[in-house]
Write an enzyme that holds these catalytic residues in place. Structure first.
Site, short mmCIF file in Angstrom:
data_model
loop_
_atom_site.label_atom_id
_atom_site.label_comp_id
_atom_site.label_asym_id
_atom_site.label_seq_id
_atom_site.Cartn_x
_atom_site.Cartn_y
_atom_site.Cartn_z
N LYS A 199 0.85 -1.19 0.00
CA LYS A 199 0.00 0.00 0.00
C LYS A 199 0.89 1.24 0.00
CE LYS A 199 -1.87 2.70 3.00
NZ LYS A 199 -1.73 3.98 2.27
N GLU A 274 10.22 1.08 10.23
CA GLU A 274 11.27 2.11 10.03
C GLU A 274 10.58 3.45 10.22
OE1 GLU A 274 13.14 4.92 8.82
OE2 GLU A 274 13.15 4.13 6.77
N CYS A 308 13.58 10.71 6.60
CA CYS A 308 13.51 10.30 8.00
C CYS A 308 14.86 10.46 8.69
CB CYS A 308 12.99 8.87 8.13
SG CYS A 308 13.81 7.73 7.05
N GLU A 405 10.31 15.73 15.25
CA GLU A 405 10.60 15.59 13.83
C GLU A 405 9.72 16.58 13.05
OE1 GLU A 405 9.41 11.89 11.80
OE2 GLU A 405 11.39 11.96 10.85
P1 ADP Z 1 3.11 10.78 7.34
O1 ADP Z 1 2.76 11.39 8.67
O2 ADP Z 1 4.47 11.08 6.89
O3 ADP Z 1 2.05 10.93 6.29
P2 ADP Z 1 2.21 8.23 8.13
O4 ADP Z 1 2.94 7.42 9.12
O5 ADP Z 1 0.95 8.89 8.55
O6 ADP Z 1 3.24 9.26 7.60
O7 ADP Z 1 1.89 7.40 6.83
C1 ADP Z 1 2.74 6.44 6.28
C2 ADP Z 1 1.91 5.36 5.64
O8 ADP Z 1 1.11 4.75 6.64
C3 ADP Z 1 0.94 5.85 4.56
O9 ADP Z 1 0.90 4.86 3.53
C4 ADP Z 1 -0.38 5.90 5.30
O10 ADP Z 1 -1.50 5.76 4.46
C5 ADP Z 1 -0.25 4.71 6.23
N1 ADP Z 1 -1.08 4.77 7.43
C6 ADP Z 1 -1.46 5.86 8.14
N2 ADP Z 1 -2.22 5.50 9.20
C7 ADP Z 1 -2.34 4.15 9.16
C8 ADP Z 1 -3.00 3.17 9.98
N3 ADP Z 1 -3.69 3.52 11.06
N4 ADP Z 1 -2.88 1.87 9.65
C9 ADP Z 1 -2.16 1.51 8.57
N5 ADP Z 1 -1.53 2.37 7.76
C10 ADP Z 1 -1.61 3.68 8.04
#
Ligand code: ADP
Length: 501
Positions: A199, A274, A308, A405
């Site tokens: 995804k 990560e 990161c 961050e």
């Molecule tokens: P950022 O804050 O940099 O957008 P995230 O950690 O929110 O980073 O997102 C990184 C990835 O995790 C994206 O593909 C996002 O769609 C996915 N993501 C965000 N929330 C969830 C969740 N609760 N469960 C699974 N995947 C998630």
């Protein structure tokens, strides 16, 4: 579409012209079952350039079923390691062939420089497929002598371990290096013989979908790689909580990593995380101020600071502090901003309005906390989500901008008098992803390396990544490693076999 479209590679143009993109499930390119879509935005122009499916939990379920089914099919489950190797090599060749297209998609979707993306993101990505292709034929267990003291002395045994693919992998990746992160997850999983549901981030899914087409062209059987698009709340959470997922590999924020880690434990899925960082750089007194300024500027401003492992706080010995900071400011002010497709631009927009607002609110916080703004400190006066390269100076590193961050082009420079104190302050963080030391004093450097609590320590450089070097974090920066042999191991189970002879 913008006027620059006409300069794009013909494959990029053809891909973008579809506008209504589809996702890959079981070898078919499909819409979401409920037809929901997410808009795709070009952050340099603030324009909508298409849409991707917003996968529902039923779509995710279908993708996981296809991945599970593909595991036991002869065309993948019984494929010889050398055939897996060759398929990975073929995929790397196709990525190399279409490197320009992938880089252009990355520039349009994420905002980063196409030239840099071609050299770094795509270059490292295809290199990693080649590196992991080599491991496909080198997976091995051990033969072991066993004692079994509770059995009669005449009993004999043969005992060994075998490594087996962990099974169905759920890979969830962020928007800062969309293509490269897809490669970091797919290459070891495929080398190990796993199947995958990937995804990509909802903001930047185009390069992963393009990669999906190349995966088909390389000849991977249907269902081995599935790519579902959608947001974290709906699509991501359905994927990580699916009981048929055997391993989750995630790159993203620490907050989401913690949620995913907990979900993984419900099903005892293996997990690699990560996560975030606030990577310190320590510039010692002997360091050439020009080299220190050039190196640390690149460490924070590369990829608009959306890295990161960005060097986002720099501890500089007081004897050279002003010289380095003055030069850093000159370098920051000389960075030309512009679209990723503009060959003269060195810094693009941030990925989204949300990220722009987030970074600007940190800058405001820095001002309120009394840090001295040396340069930048605002959104650029132009269309697109551009933030000027920003440098703050602060004696106090307990302020929020030196702790959290920011994920943007914002550096905090902090003077120090005593090296041990600098190391203590560098380590005083909930993160531990990376750190860099800038010095030619070998004994000093060698003394500092073991003291730094970070998954990677660079010396006289920053962000120096290699397929063969494990990358990951201490503390809240994560669990496990991407890249290197350690990453391959995390996609393999160990089966112990004991035969009574
Ligand atoms: P950022 O804050 O940099 O957008 P995230 O950690 O929110 O980073 O997102 C990184 C990835 O995790 C994206 O593909 C996002 O769609 C996915 N993501 C965000 N929330 C969830 C969740 N609760 N469960 C699974 N995947 C998630």
């Amino acid at each position: 579409m913008t006027q620059r479209t006409s300069n794009l590679d013909s494959k990029t143009q053809a891909f973008l012209a579809r506008q209504t993109h589809r996702m890959l499930i079981g070898g078919d390119w499909v819409d979401a079952l409920d037809d929901k879509r997410i808009q795709v935005e070009n952050p340099a122009e603030e324009t909508i350039i298409g849409s991707i499916p917003s996968a529902h939990s039923d779509d995710v379920h279908k993708a996981v079923s296809c991945a599970k089914n593909a595991l036991s099919q002869d065309d993948w489950g019984r494929m010889r390691p050398s055939a897996r190797q060759n398929m990975l090599l073929k995929l790397a060749d196709l990525i190399e062939r279409d490197a320009r297209t992938i880089a252009e998609l990355e520039a349009i979707d994420n905002g980063k420089s196409a030239a840099v993306a071609q050299a770094v993101d795509v270059g490292l990505g295809l290199e990693f497929f080649r590196y992991m292709a080599g491991w496909a034929t080198k997976i091995e267990g051990s033969t072991l002598d066993v004692s079994m003291p509770f059995l009669p002395p005449e009993a004999e045994f043969s005992a060994y371990t075998r490594r087996e693919p962990v099974g169905v992998v759920a890979a969830i990746i962020p928007w800062n290096f969309p293509f490269l992160m897809a490669c970091w997850k797919l290459a070891p999983a495929l080398a190990a013989g796993c199947t995958i549901v990937l995804k990509p981030a909802e903001q930047t899914s185009l390069s992963a979908l393009y990669l999906g087409e190349l995966i088909g062209e390389a000849g991977f059987p249907d269902g081995v790689v599935n790519i579902v698009t959608g947001d974290g709340q709906t699509t991501g959470s359905a994927l990580v909580s699916h009981p048929d997922v055997n391993k989750i590999s995630f790159t993203g924020s620490t907050e989401v990593g913690q949620i995913i880690g907990r979900a993984a434990m419900d099903n005892m899925a293996r997990v690699t995380l990560e996560l975030g960082g606030k990577s310190p750089m320590i510039v010692l007194a002997d360091c050439d101020p020009e080299k220190a300024a050039q190196g640390t500027a690149a460490a924070i401003f590369f990829n608009q600071g959306q890295t990161c492992s960005a060097g986002s706080r720099v501890y500089i010995h007081r004897s050279i502090f002003d010289t380095v900071v003055d030069r850093l400011a000159e370098l920051a002010e000389a960075i030309p901003l512009g679209s990723g497709l503009d060959p003269d631009a060195q810094m693009g927009p941030l990925v989204s309005q949300i990220q722009l607002d987030r970074v600007c609110s940190y800058i405001e916080k820095g001002r309120q906390e009394g840090a001295r703004l040396v340069t930048g400190g605002e959104r650029a006066d132009r269309k697109g989500y551009y933030v000027k390269p920003t440098i703050f100076v602060s004696e106090d590193d307990s302020i929020v901008i030196a702790k959290e961050e920011i994920f943007g082009p914002v550096l905090v420079a902090i003077p120090f008098d005593n090296v041990d104190d600098a190391v203590d302050r560098a380590n005083d963080s909930r993160y531990g992803l990376a750190a860099s030391i800038w010095s030619n004093d070998l004994s000093q450097v060698q003394t500092l390396i073991p003291k730094l609590k970070a998954g990677t320590v660079w010396v006289n450089g920053h962000n120096m990544l290699d397929a063969n070097m494990p990358f990951g974090g201490y503390k809240l920066s994560g669990v496990g490693r991407d890249m290197g042999k350690q990453s391959l191991d995390s996609y393999l189970e160990t089966k112990a076999v004991v035969m009574a002879l």
